[in-house]
Design an enzyme around this catalytic site. Structure first.
Site, PDB file in Angstrom:
ATOM      1  N   SER A 225      73.416 -32.599 -16.831  1.00 52.67           N
ATOM      2  CA  SER A 225      73.941 -33.221 -15.580  1.00 52.67           C
ATOM      3  C   SER A 225      75.335 -33.530 -16.071  1.00 52.67           C
ATOM      4  CB  SER A 225      73.247 -34.549 -15.147  1.00 52.67           C
ATOM      5  OG  SER A 225      73.432 -35.635 -16.148  1.00 52.67           O
ATOM      6  N   LYS A 226      76.091 -34.387 -15.156  1.00 52.68           N
ATOM      7  CA  LYS A 226      77.302 -34.724 -15.399  1.00 52.68           C
ATOM      8  C   LYS A 226      77.451 -35.653 -16.450  1.00 52.68           C
ATOM      9  CE  LYS A 226      81.508 -34.571 -13.316  1.00 52.68           C
ATOM     10  NZ  LYS A 226      82.561 -33.501 -13.057  1.00 52.68           N
ATOM     11  N   ARG A 227      76.257 -36.470 -16.720  1.00 54.29           N
ATOM     12  CA  ARG A 227      76.346 -37.482 -17.726  1.00 54.29           C
ATOM     13  C   ARG A 227      76.904 -36.954 -18.854  1.00 54.29           C
ATOM     14  NH1 ARG A 227      71.703 -38.684 -19.620  1.00 54.29           N
ATOM     15  NH2 ARG A 227      70.579 -37.280 -17.958  1.00 54.29           N
TER      16      ARG A 227
END
Ligand code: GLU
Length: 460
Positions: A225-227
């Site tokens: 994910s963007k994390r």
């Protein structure tokens, strides 16, 4: 081979989706087959034209080309209804009014022993009739065969009461009509496969061969994910990655080339890719390795191609920077040449070499460290030497500065760092001799004077 990539336009193209597209593309090129792009926009609420645009953009940036399409799944509605009617008229499907609650109650009572069978009625959703005998086998190129005994399978719903068809039905019909021979997609679709096979069987069709790719995780083992820094192709592009490096890296996610080599050209990937060697375990997207690989591609790029890529990137993130480099193309070409060794991404260029185009404020910490009283003395001496140079080029600058280091008997950094901080504002830049030569005498001396003055007044 006839393959397809079938993204749903419910968001940007995820890195996992891009890998799926890439594997399909490699197989199509390798086999001399063809690749179809089908946009699965059946979920009208979550699909948007903007997402379609973004996906097409990301695919073309990756240089993944399609032989057919894009076909919008929604444009095939007439055909879906036609096939639905055929199955109803042949008695292979039936209307049924059973509610979700009724199905759940049935499950509670019967568990998995026998799948849910509806009661035929004049209206309601449409279910496919599954006979209790026989089995459906998913022959997966990566996972091997999985058998599903029909007796355990529910009669799947293939259309809602309002006549709109369900996803698994549409996919099966579309794959059949397009004569798809191999379905290569993410593992999250594995549970859909028996339903799609049942539809194909009801239509008397030979099913395609399936290959379900392992999921993509971040370095911490969680779903990417963007994390993790980047989740979509757009994120990678914005972060200054090169499409060829991204292709190379994505190809190795879940697939081992069988050798130690990791830098593989697109041609090599096409020749060597082997879908049967894709792992069943989740693959890990490692941003550090991606960045490293991008650096390898940047260093091996031709300077003019790299300059073009950097400019395009600057255009998309920093208009002022783009205008500044456009104003001096010759300096830009040289700046790229002297920075190339130090870049990992296109985005690294401006922080490293932007000072060659625009003056920027001095980092106070760098100034305190290198422009103290001693540093100022050495910088003032450096200034004299630079002033005295005849032909102001890299070699002469090197000669003058190295000579000064020798004379002062100091470490090179004690001369180079004050100068670097004066011209670049920070302690990192391309090579100091190249940088000074490129900046030119006048601008260099101007910045040195300004730095001397500023640090002097800061210290008093
Ligand atoms: N539209 C599906 C997705 O984006 C892919 C379906 C398929 O490949 O069969 O996840």
């Amino acid at each position: 081979m006839r393959l397809r990539f079938a993204p749903s336009p419910t968001g940007a193209l995820h890195i996992g989706g891009a890998r799926t597209a890439l594997f399909n593309w490699l197989l199509a090129r390798q086999s001399g087959g063809s690749l179809l792009l089908r946009i699965e926009d059946t979920d009208i609420e979550r699909s948007s034209a903007e997402n379609v645009e973004q996906i097409l953009d990301a695919l073309s940036w990756l240089e993944i080309q399609f032989d057919e399409g894009p076909v919008m799944q929604s444009s095939r509605r007439g055909r879906h209804v036609e096939v639905l009617r055929r199955l109803l008229s042949e008695g292979r499907a039936y209307h049924c009014t059973a509610t979700a609650a009724e199905v759940a109650a049935y499950k509670r009572e019967h568990g998995q022993e026998r799948g849910f069978r509806g009661v035929e009625s004049a209206e309601g959703a449409v279910r496919l009739r599954v006979s209790d005998s026989g089995k459906t086998v998913v022959n997966d190129l990566i996972r091997g065969p999985t058998r599903f005994a029909h007796v355990h399978l529910d009669d799947p719903v293939i259309a809602r009461a309002d006549g709109s068809v369900l996803y698994n039905f549409a996919v099966a019909v579309d794959d059949l009509d397009a004569a798809i021979t191999h379905v290569v997609r993410g593992e999250d679709h594995l549970p859909n496969t028996p339903k799609q096979l049942l539809v194909l069987e009801a239509l008397g069709a030979e099913p395609p061969i399936y290959a379900h790719l392992p999921l993509l995780h971040g370095p911490d083992g969680r779903k990417l994910s963007k994390r993790h820094g980047a989740a979509s192709v757009q994120d990678l592009r914005d972060a200054g990655y090169l499409p060829e490096a991204v292709r190379n890296y994505l190809a190795l996610l879940g697939w081992g080339s069988g050798s130690e080599e990791t830098i593989l050209s697109t041609e090599q990937l096409i020749t060597r890719f082997d879908i049967t060697r894709v792992s069943r375990n989740p693959a890990r997207f490692d941003p550090v390795k991606m960045r490293w690989m991008n650096g390898v591609y940047i260093r091996s790029a031709a300077v003019d191609a790299l300059a073009e890529a950097i400019l395009k990137h600057l255009d998309s993130i920093d208009g002022e920077a783009a205008a500044a480099v456009r104003a001096d193309p010759r300096r830009f070409a040289k700046a790229v040449a002297i920075s190339q060794e130090k870049l990992h991404t296109l985005a690294d260029f401006w922080p490293l070499a932007g000072f060659l185009f625009l003056r920027r404020p001095t980092d106070p910490k760098a100034s305190r460290r290198w422009l103290d009283a001693d540093g100022r003395l050495r910088l003032a001496e450096t200034r004299h030497r630079l002033e005295d140079i005849g032909q102001f080029d890299e070699q002469a600058v090197r000669h003058a500065l190295e000579g000064l280091v020798l004379e002062l008997g100091c470490r090179p950094g004690e001369v180079y760092q004050p100068l670097r901080v004066a011209i670049a504002g920070v302690t990192v830049s391309p090579g100091i001799f190249e940088s000074v030569a490129l900046l030119g005498r006048e601008e260099t001396l101007k910045r040195v004077d300004a730095a001397l003055e500023a640090s002097l007044s800061a210290s008093t």
